[in-house]
Design a protein around this motif. Structure first.
Motif, PDB file in Angstrom:
ATOM      1  N   MET A 105       3.966  12.413 -12.531  1.00  0.00           N
ATOM      2  CA  MET A 105       4.335  11.030 -12.202  1.00  0.00           C
ATOM      3  C   MET A 105       3.762  10.619 -10.831  1.00  0.00           C
ATOM      4  N   SER A 106       3.121   9.485 -10.780  1.00  0.00           N
ATOM      5  CA  SER A 106       2.542   9.022  -9.513  1.00  0.00           C
ATOM      6  C   SER A 106       3.595   8.319  -8.673  1.00  0.00           C
ATOM      7  N   GLU A 107       3.591   8.626  -7.380  1.00  0.00           N
ATOM      8  CA  GLU A 107       4.562   7.992  -6.483  1.00  0.00           C
ATOM      9  C   GLU A 107       3.962   6.790  -5.756  1.00  0.00           C
ATOM     10  N   ILE A 108       2.636   6.671  -5.847  1.00  0.00           N
ATOM     11  CA  ILE A 108       1.965   5.571  -5.158  1.00  0.00           C
ATOM     12  C   ILE A 108       1.153   4.760  -6.163  1.00  0.00           C
ATOM     13  N   ALA A 109       1.262   3.461  -6.049  1.00  0.00           N
ATOM     14  CA  ALA A 109       0.442   2.572  -6.885  1.00  0.00           C
ATOM     15  C   ALA A 109      -0.461   1.753  -5.978  1.00  0.00           C
ATOM     16  N   VAL A 110      -1.737   1.764  -6.299  1.00  0.00           N
ATOM     17  CA  VAL A 110      -2.707   0.976  -5.535  1.00  0.00           C
ATOM     18  C   VAL A 110      -3.180  -0.168  -6.429  1.00  0.00           C
ATOM     19  N   ILE A 111      -2.977  -1.389  -5.953  1.00  0.00           N
ATOM     20  CA  ILE A 111      -3.373  -2.566  -6.738  1.00  0.00           C
ATOM     21  C   ILE A 111      -4.421  -3.345  -5.950  1.00  0.00           C
ATOM     22  N   LEU A 112      -5.521  -3.650  -6.604  1.00  0.00           N
ATOM     23  CA  LEU A 112      -6.552  -4.495  -5.991  1.00  0.00           C
ATOM     24  C   LEU A 112      -6.482  -5.878  -6.621  1.00  0.00           C
ATOM     25  N   GLY A 113      -6.766  -6.891  -5.812  1.00  0.00           N
ATOM     26  CA  GLY A 113      -6.800  -8.246  -6.358  1.00  0.00           C
ATOM     27  C   GLY A 113      -8.032  -8.494  -7.192  1.00  0.00           C
ATOM     28  N   SER A 114      -9.074  -7.707  -6.946  1.00  0.00           N
ATOM     29  CA  SER A 114     -10.339  -7.888  -7.663  1.00  0.00           C
ATOM     30  C   SER A 114     -11.170  -6.622  -7.523  1.00  0.00           C
ATOM     31  N   ASP A 115     -12.137  -6.479  -8.414  1.00  0.00           N
ATOM     32  CA  ASP A 115     -13.029  -5.324  -8.247  1.00  0.00           C
ATOM     33  C   ASP A 115     -13.898  -5.471  -6.996  1.00  0.00           C
ATOM     34  N   SER A 116     -13.942  -6.673  -6.429  1.00  0.00           N
ATOM     35  CA  SER A 116     -14.707  -6.822  -5.184  1.00  0.00           C
ATOM     36  C   SER A 116     -13.971  -6.201  -3.983  1.00  0.00           C
TER      37      SER A 116
END
Ligand code: RP5
Length: 163
Positions: free
Chosen positions: A1-12
């Motif tokens: 289970m991952s404890e960190i989530a990384v979200i990008l607004g765009s592939d840029s």
């Protein structure tokens, strides 16, 4: 289970992501990675954050540029810590747009903002949060700081000899 989530607004925003991933991999931290936009795909963002939160993600890192609503929008759906990284790559105003968007959250919905394009510190801060309840991680962070100190000392020694 991952404890960190990384979200990008765009592939840029991938250039910032690379810095985050490098640190998390160095510390053997497993993480989830998504591209979800607060403005372009708001429903997907809500669904993902609610689901990731209930699955046990402990820290969210959100990278976004321009009128960067992403970190704040993530924070609106969770009480887990959210670290916002203002991205400057697409910005005609040198990242000031995303800095203010991420920094000036309304009272009651905090986001911790790190430096513009500051993926490294975002990752380290997320690890520091996990380390509060993880002795092994705390020790690894201590070792990282000691190595960092030694590197500066070595650079100083080399630089002084050049004079
Ligand atoms: C923001 O707009 C993204 O985080 C990105 O930094 C910026 C530009 O996005 P693209 O037009 O390159 O997809 O939402």
């Amino acid at each position: 289970m991952s404890e960190i989530a990384v979200i990008l607004g765009s592939d840029s925003d991938r250039n910032v992501f690379e810095k985050i991933a490098r640190v998390l991999v160095d510390f053997d931290i497993s993480y989830e990675q998504r591209i979800i936009s607060a403005h372009r795909t708001p429903d997907a963002l809500r669904d993902y954050v609610l689901e990731a939160d209930s699955r046990g993600v402990k820290v969210f890192i959100a990278v976004a540029g321009m009128a960067a609503a992403l970190p704040g929008a993530v924070a609106s759906f969770t009480t887990k810590p959210v670290i916002g990284v203002p991205a400057a790559s697409q910005s005609p105003v040198l990242g000031f747009d995303s800095v203010f968007s991420i920094l000036q959250m309304p009272p009651g919905v905090p986001v911790a903002a790190v430096a513009v394009n500051g993926g490294k510190n975002a990752a380290l801060l997320s690890i520091e949060i996990l380390a509060i309840s993880n002795k092994t991680l705390e020790e690894r962070l201590g070792a990282f700081r000691r190595r960092q100190k030694e590197t500066v000392r070595e650079k100083d020694e080399k630089f002084r000899k050049e004079g």
